[in-house]
Design an enzyme around this catalytic site. Structure first.
Site, short mmCIF file in Angstrom:
data_model
loop_
_atom_site.label_atom_id
_atom_site.label_comp_id
_atom_site.label_asym_id
_atom_site.label_seq_id
_atom_site.Cartn_x
_atom_site.Cartn_y
_atom_site.Cartn_z
N ASN A 220 0.85 -1.19 0.00
CA ASN A 220 0.00 0.00 0.00
C ASN A 220 0.88 1.24 0.00
O ASN A 220 2.11 1.14 -0.07
CB ASN A 220 -0.95 -0.02 1.20
CG ASN A 220 -0.20 -0.17 2.52
OD1 ASN A 220 0.58 0.69 2.91
ND2 ASN A 220 -0.42 -1.30 3.21
N CYS A 284 0.18 1.57 14.30
CA CYS A 284 0.08 2.61 13.27
C CYS A 284 0.40 2.07 11.88
O CYS A 284 0.25 2.77 10.89
CB CYS A 284 1.02 3.76 13.62
SG CYS A 284 0.85 5.22 12.58
N PRO A 317 -3.53 -12.26 9.92
CA PRO A 317 -4.01 -12.07 11.30
C PRO A 317 -4.19 -10.59 11.60
O PRO A 317 -3.49 -9.74 11.05
CB PRO A 317 -2.90 -12.69 12.15
CG PRO A 317 -1.69 -12.68 11.28
CD PRO A 317 -2.19 -12.86 9.87
N LYS A 353 -14.57 0.24 14.96
CA LYS A 353 -13.29 -0.45 15.12
C LYS A 353 -12.82 -0.42 16.56
O LYS A 353 -12.31 -1.42 17.09
CB LYS A 353 -12.24 0.19 14.21
CG LYS A 353 -10.91 -0.54 14.17
CD LYS A 353 -9.99 0.07 13.11
CE LYS A 353 -8.67 -0.69 13.03
NZ LYS A 353 -7.77 -0.12 11.96
#
Length: 432
Positions: A220, A284, A317, A353
């Site tokens: 990403n 993060c 995971p 979340k």
């Protein structure tokens, strides 16, 4: 970075204290750099320090006599130690050993250096240096916290190879980094402002790379800048910081121990291991949600006549959820902070979340806003945390959360605000 003369180091009277650590050899370079920056430098050495470096070396570099004894008849005729204490603008102890920190934390004045530290009203700064196990010992953590409360500013320590063969936190910062901290105090905490001293903070940062074949991978746009800024801020506030980093092109912040990983599975293993003894865990990193079920052994070739390629992906995971779950079923540590990079419905997704993954706090970013988020130097955030986790007052929300919106600003400033907010939410510290 500004030049020393622009930041006020020129003309500053620095009393350089050297205690008995192998890092004392770095003090010679530090004295030299301070002089080159325009500071006046006088040196005080403990008896043990002289086993590592000679007073003559420091005298040659500073042009001033080196003081080594509290009971020096010639100097004490004029109350030399009081004169030195009044002369200094800054007392800089580098290296500061575990023994010296312990003596200063209890107010001892059993040699010239500790006596000067107690007798002076100058700015007080120290650069700790010791074996990694000594730095991680709870007694050293308590001493560091007490010294911070007493007005000392701690620079470092850094992490890496040690003279004893160990690897970990405890290395004295390099002289250039210490000088930079003195001339640019925005890089470190102000005097008496080390609220994270004695805490262990683990942070994940950057992207992960999930291999498809030996030359291709899924990843990403994360640059790692926000995670690295958080690590730098936590270290500046006195914490011992471990940074689990995906592949980025950023230098490791001073005083931070970095563990480099590539894949989500590697980051998951490292996070579980380091979270076990952490006080604060911040996820993060932009971790890939999926990986190839089976990475190809050789480069995948185009097949003539076929217009597409089918890849089977499997879930990685959930690192932050794993840490939070194991915390809830284990020792009660650490305090867990997650990040959420969203392109819409920022607050709704963040609240979901925070609840679903059993986090204590979440920092949500709208990465669709131009000039913010991935790869940018600025960022904005919406911070949410569970009511009752914090120690100061807040305006309550009806659903059990408190929140704060942080306006667009450099990631370094945003990181400091996030770290301070997390520290305010931590349970009461056990240190006296």
């Amino acid at each position: 970075m500004s030049s020393p003369s622009e930041t006020g180091i020129a003309g500053r009277r620095v009393l350089l204290g050297i205690s008995a650590g192998i890092a004392a050899y770095k003090s010679a370079q530090l004295a030299r750099l301070l002089r080159q920056a325009g500071a006046e430098v006088r040196v005080v050495m403990t008896e043990g320090a002289q086993a590592f470096i000679t007073p003559l070396t420091l005298q040659a570099l500073t042009g001033e006599p080196v003081r080594t004894s509290l009971l020096d008849p010639e100097a004490e005729a004029g109350m030399g130690h009081i004169e030195l204490a009044r002369w200094a603008d800054t007392i800089l102890v580098a290296p500061a050993t575990a023994d010296l920190m312990a003596r200063l934390a209890t107010g001892m004045a059993d040699d010239l250096l500790t006596t000067l530290c107690l007798a002076s009203e100058a700015e007080r700064v120290m650069a700790p240096a010791m074996n990694q196990a000594m730095w991680r010992h709870p007694a050293t953590g308590r001493n560091a916290a007490r010294l911070a409360d007493d007005g000392w500013r701690l620079l470092g320590p850094a992490s890496g190879d040690q003279a004893c063969g160990d690897v970990g936190p405890g290395r004295m910062l390099e002289p250039e980094a210490i000088l930079a901290a003195l001339v640019d105090e925005s890089q470190v905490s102000n005097a008496g402002d080390a609220p994270a001293a004695g805490l262990i903070v683990t942070i994940t940062a950057g992207p992960t790379r999930e291999p498809l074949d030996p030359v291709r991978y899924l990843s990403n746009h994360s640059s790692g800048k926000m995670g690295y800024a958080l690590a730098e801020a936590a270290a500046a506030l006195g914490a011992t910081v471990r940074l689990i980093s995906g592949p980025v092109s950023l230098p490791c912040p001073a005083g931070v121990e970095r563990l480099e990983v590539e894949t989500a599975l590697e980051m998951h293993e490292a996070a579980r291991r380091l979270a076990a003894d952490s006080d604060l865990f911040i996820g993060c990193a932009a971790v890939a949600d999926y990986r190839a079920e089976q990475a190809a052994e050789h480069k995948i070739k185009k097949v003539e006549g076929e217009e597409g390629l089918t890849l089977r992906l499997v879930k990685n995971p959930d690192i932050i959820a794993t840490v939070a779950t194991e915390r809830d079923t284990g020792t009660g540590r650490p305090f867990v902070v997650g990040f959420a990079a969203e392109t819409r419905d920022l607050e709704a997704y963040a609240r979901d979340k925070l609840t679903r993954k059993r986090l204590d706090m979440i920092v949500a970013n709208d990465v669709s806003r131009p000039g913010l988020g991935f790869g940018a130097d600025d960022n904005a955030a919406l911070v949410l945390w569970r009511r009752g986790a914090r120690q100061d007052e807040a305006s309550p929300e009806s659903d059990g959360f408190d929140q704060e919106a942080l306006a667009p600003q450099p990631k370094s400033r945003l990181a400091m605000a996030v770290i301070r907010r997390a520290l305010a939410c931590l349970p009461a510290r056990p240190h006296p």
